[in-house]
Design an enzyme around this catalytic site. Structure first.
Site, PDB file in Angstrom:
ATOM      1  N   LYS A   1      -5.280  10.062   2.527  1.00 55.17           N
ATOM      2  CA  LYS A   1      -5.986   9.237   3.503  1.00 55.17           C
ATOM      3  C   LYS A   1      -7.073  10.031   4.232  1.00 55.17           C
ATOM      4  O   LYS A   1      -6.872  11.186   4.587  1.00 55.17           O
ATOM      5  CB  LYS A   1      -4.987   8.661   4.515  1.00 55.17           C
ATOM      6  CG  LYS A   1      -5.579   7.733   5.557  1.00 55.17           C
ATOM      7  CD  LYS A   1      -6.365   6.582   4.914  1.00 55.17           C
ATOM      8  CE  LYS A   1      -5.519   5.734   3.982  1.00 55.17           C
ATOM      9  NZ  LYS A   1      -6.329   4.753   3.225  1.00 55.17           N
TER      10      LYS A   1
ATOM     11  N   GLN B   1      -2.682   2.731  10.031  1.00 54.75           N
ATOM     12  CA  GLN B   1      -1.383   2.773   9.357  1.00 54.75           C
ATOM     13  C   GLN B   1      -0.381   3.630  10.124  1.00 54.75           C
ATOM     14  O   GLN B   1       0.816   3.356  10.103  1.00 54.75           O
ATOM     15  CB  GLN B   1      -1.540   3.313   7.926  1.00 54.75           C
ATOM     16  CG  GLN B   1      -2.302   2.396   6.988  1.00 54.75           C
ATOM     17  CD  GLN B   1      -3.764   2.782   6.866  1.00 54.75           C
ATOM     18  OE1 GLN B   1      -4.368   3.248   7.838  1.00 54.75           O
ATOM     19  NE2 GLN B   1      -4.341   2.600   5.686  1.00 54.75           N
TER      20      GLN B   1
ATOM     21  N   ALA C   1       0.595   5.054  -2.371  1.00 55.88           N
ATOM     22  CA  ALA C   1       0.441   5.287  -3.807  1.00 55.88           C
ATOM     23  C   ALA C   1       1.679   4.929  -4.637  1.00 55.88           C
ATOM     24  O   ALA C   1       1.571   4.207  -5.633  1.00 55.88           O
ATOM     25  CB  ALA C   1       0.020   6.736  -4.049  1.00 55.88           C
TER      26      ALA C   1
ATOM     27  N   ARG D   1       0.842  -1.192   0.000  1.00 52.43           N
ATOM     28  CA  ARG D   1       0.000   0.000   0.000  1.00 52.43           C
ATOM     29  C   ARG D   1       0.878   1.243   0.000  1.00 52.43           C
ATOM     30  O   ARG D   1       2.085   1.166   0.102  1.00 52.43           O
ATOM     31  CB  ARG D   1      -0.977   0.008   1.190  1.00 52.43           C
ATOM     32  CG  ARG D   1      -0.556  -0.678   2.402  1.00 52.43           C
ATOM     33  CD  ARG D   1      -0.049   0.128   3.592  1.00 52.43           C
ATOM     34  NE  ARG D   1      -0.197   1.550   3.555  1.00 52.43           N
ATOM     35  CZ  ARG D   1       0.820   2.375   3.709  1.00 52.43           C
ATOM     36  NH1 ARG D   1       2.067   1.919   3.832  1.00 52.43           N
ATOM     37  NH2 ARG D   1       0.639   3.670   3.723  1.00 52.43           N
TER      38      ARG D   1
ATOM     39  N   ASP E   1      -2.344  10.654  -2.701  1.00 58.41           N
ATOM     40  CA  ASP E   1      -2.662   9.562  -3.613  1.00 58.41           C
ATOM     41  C   ASP E   1      -3.011  10.056  -5.009  1.00 58.41           C
ATOM     42  O   ASP E   1      -2.820   9.331  -5.987  1.00 58.41           O
ATOM     43  CB  ASP E   1      -3.816   8.729  -3.054  1.00 58.41           C
ATOM     44  CG  ASP E   1      -3.354   7.820  -1.935  1.00 58.41           C
ATOM     45  OD1 ASP E   1      -3.146   6.628  -2.195  1.00 58.41           O
ATOM     46  OD2 ASP E   1      -3.160   8.312  -0.812  1.00 58.41           O
TER      47      ASP E   1
END
Length: 332
Positions: A244, A192, A46, A44, A233
């Site tokens: 996010k 995360q 981008a 994970r 992203d």
């Protein structure tokens, strides 16, 4: 820890869903496995998604057993389409797919096309590594000695297949002996920040505090946060930025408290094909990510859940973009 590696025509990834409790590497031997790893967040971030997508397409192409272009092309298109469908928001994924598709469109010999696809995937990986290194260097120049910098989600080496973007900036400033420290948000619902950013900051020796997402405004009001640095992203032509979920809230809070809000991202994240954030597709993820934690239900059954993975921060809230080509300040 290395997030992603190409070895003997196999893709090796670190399963990020298991961190920090377990460091487990997965060997992915076919493109279906790569697609699934992207969907399930085993890989994970981008830039890392883009690199994995390129390697996944290369893996798929290598598995096609024909030397005829007329037979190769439709099978390749299936592979490319499956990889492209994994996650809708990250621009880097689509950039990688487009570059791999261009290699195929430009080729006439199947064997040479396969070789060229592997070469292109390796090139994309190298470019992302170099971009994150430069971003870290440029961004560190913005961080003043003694500052405390807040970051959200995870934009370090695990997310970028390289040095890191937002987290790379913080680590680089620390390595320059600026006496800086950091705040890391835990980043609900998949944590995360708690699982990955805290791990990377700890390994880099950066002094930091882990906080819940809702604590950011409190610490800004107390005057202990000097800057916010996040990754991205997808960035629209006007500068609107998808990152996010929770990023927009932090940008609004930063503006209210007079704190500069920076976005660190490579050029591969900028999408010139869309005018504004209104055109960015926001991924909606499954409700179980909110209603369950480590396999245990934490919310009542049979309730409605909204779970957008990203939000869009308007460009007017962003003080500057930190890219591999330098700093782009608001309005430039």
């Amino acid at each position: 820890m290395k997030a992603i590696e190409w070895r003997n025509n196999r893709l090796i990834i670190l399963d990020q869903t298991l961190l920090p409790l377990e460091e487990k590497y997965l060997e992915l031997n076919d493109y279906h496995a790569v697609a699934e790893a992207i969907k399930t967040l085993r890989i994970r971030g981008a830039p890392s998604i883009g690199v994995a997508a390129a390697y996944g397409i290369a893996l798929g192409a290598l598995s096609i057993e024909t030397r005829y272009c007329s037979e190769f092309l439709p099978l390749y298109q299936q592979i490319s389409a499956e990889i492209a469908s994994t996650r809708p928001t990250a621009k880097n994924l689509f950039m990688a797919v487009e570059r791999m598709d261009h290699v195929v469109a430009s080729g006439t010999d199947v064997l040479q096309v396969k070789i060229s696809l592997v070469d292109e995937a390796l090139k994309i990986h190298r470019e992302e590594e170099e971009a994150s290194r430069k971003i870290s260097t440029f961004g560190a120049d913005l961080i003043q000695p003694g500052w405390t910098v807040l970051t959200h989600c995870n934009a370090g080496p695990l997310a970028t297949a390289g040095y890191g973007t937002a987290l790379g900036v913080i680590i680089a400033a620390h390595q320059q002996n600026k006496g800086i420290s950091a705040f890391a948000t835990e980043t609900r619902p998949l944590l995360q920040g708690a699982r990955l950013t805290a791990l990377e900051l700890k390994e880099a020796g950066v002094p930091f505090k882990l906080i819940t997402d809702s604590m950011a405004g409190h610490f800004m009001k107390k005057g202990v946060i000097n800057a916010v640095v996040v990754g991205a992203d997808r960035i629209a032509r006007n500068g609107d930025t998808a990152n996010k979920i929770g990023t927009y809230s932090l940008a609004v809070l930063a503006l209210a408290h007079g704190i500069p809000f920076y976005v660190a991202a490579p050029s591969s994240t900028f999408d010139k094909s869309i005018e504004s954030g209104n055109d960015i597709v926001i991924e909606e993820r499954k409700p179980e990510e909110i209603t369950y934690l480590r396999g245990q239900r934490i919310a009542p059954e049979n309730i409605d859940v909204a779970n957008p993975a990203f939000d869009v921060t308007p460009a007017n809230l962003i003080a500057a973009f930190i890219t591999e080509n330098g700093i782009i300040r608001r309005g430039e």
